[in-house]
Design a protein around this motif. Structure first.
Motif, PDB file in Angstrom:
ATOM      1  N   SER A  82     -16.234   4.219 -15.257  1.00 32.02           N
ATOM      2  CA  SER A  82     -16.665   2.953 -15.212  1.00 32.02           C
ATOM      3  C   SER A  82     -17.236   2.325 -13.893  1.00 32.02           C
ATOM      4  CB  SER A  82     -15.379   1.958 -15.596  1.00 32.02           C
ATOM      5  OG  SER A  82     -15.654   0.300 -15.449  1.00 32.02           O
ATOM      6  N   ILE A 101     -20.546   3.689 -13.889  1.00 31.15           N
ATOM      7  CA  ILE A 101     -21.685   2.971 -14.686  1.00 31.15           C
ATOM      8  C   ILE A 101     -21.981   1.678 -13.837  1.00 31.15           C
ATOM      9  CG2 ILE A 101     -21.593   1.820 -16.899  1.00 31.15           C
ATOM     10  CD1 ILE A 101     -20.359   4.422 -17.837  1.00 31.15           C
ATOM     11  N   TYR A 138     -24.934  -1.298 -14.719  1.00 33.36           N
ATOM     12  CA  TYR A 138     -24.416  -1.623 -16.131  1.00 33.36           C
ATOM     13  C   TYR A 138     -22.915  -2.147 -16.160  1.00 33.36           C
ATOM     14  CZ  TYR A 138     -28.298   1.210 -17.391  1.00 33.36           C
ATOM     15  OH  TYR A 138     -29.509   2.052 -17.653  1.00 33.36           O
ATOM     16  N   MET A 140     -21.739  -4.827 -17.525  1.00 32.28           N
ATOM     17  CA  MET A 140     -21.177  -5.066 -18.977  1.00 32.28           C
ATOM     18  C   MET A 140     -20.434  -3.952 -19.642  1.00 32.28           C
ATOM     19  SD  MET A 140     -22.787  -6.788 -22.306  1.00 32.28           S
ATOM     20  CE  MET A 140     -21.696  -7.253 -23.718  1.00 32.28           C
ATOM     21  N   ALA A 141     -21.087  -2.867 -19.566  1.00 34.56           N
ATOM     22  CA  ALA A 141     -20.613  -1.395 -20.037  1.00 34.56           C
ATOM     23  C   ALA A 141     -19.164  -1.116 -19.352  1.00 34.56           C
ATOM     24  CB  ALA A 141     -21.379  -0.538 -20.004  1.00 34.56           C
ATOM     25  N   GLY A 191     -16.626  -3.376 -20.139  1.00 37.42           N
ATOM     26  CA  GLY A 191     -16.115  -3.003 -21.510  1.00 37.42           C
ATOM     27  C   GLY A 191     -15.191  -1.846 -21.375  1.00 37.42           C
ATOM     28  N   ILE A 192     -15.479  -0.917 -20.554  1.00 35.75           N
ATOM     29  CA  ILE A 192     -14.690   0.296 -20.712  1.00 35.75           C
ATOM     30  C   ILE A 192     -13.281   0.185 -20.020  1.00 35.75           C
ATOM     31  CG2 ILE A 192     -14.415   2.574 -19.485  1.00 35.75           C
ATOM     32  CD1 ILE A 192     -17.614   2.956 -19.800  1.00 35.75           C
TER      33      ILE A 192
END
Length: 106
Positions: free
Chosen positions: A40, A43, A48, A50-51, A54-55
């Protein structure tokens, strides 16, 4: 406190809660959570967010649901089932709510 006093005091508490010790949790699951945090972070560093959010949220929610469903057989144990489940769900949902509320402000 010398060693004899420590032994007397330590033996007097047979119901001492064990937290993050070898008999609690599953190291493989804990490493999986740690790896998800590192992934995370990478990323997020790549842009990123948002990704990455989300993780982390998914990892928290999944670990909370595992603790809630599997109870004492859960691979993730910190304190009581209620505490672990509440913290995991609150963290996962709180991160998502915070992320999307900030996005709405921008």
């Amino acid at each position: 406190m010398d060693s004899q006093e420590f032994d007397k005091h330590h033996d007097a508490e047979p119901n001492h809660p064990f937290v993050s010790e070898s008999r609690e949790g599953n190291p493989a699951f804990e490493w999986a959570i740690a790896i998800s945090v590192v992934v995370s972070a990478i990323i997020a560093w790549l842009g990123y967010q948002m990704a990455a959010t989300g993780i982390i949220s998914a990892a928290a929610i999944i670990s909370a649901l595992l603790r809630l469903i599997l109870r004492e057989r859960s691979p993730w144990k910190v304190r009581s089932v209620a505490f672990d489940s509440f913290i995991g769900l609150a963290l996962g949902l709180g991160l998502l709510v915070t992320y999307f509320s900030i996005r709405l402000l921008l």
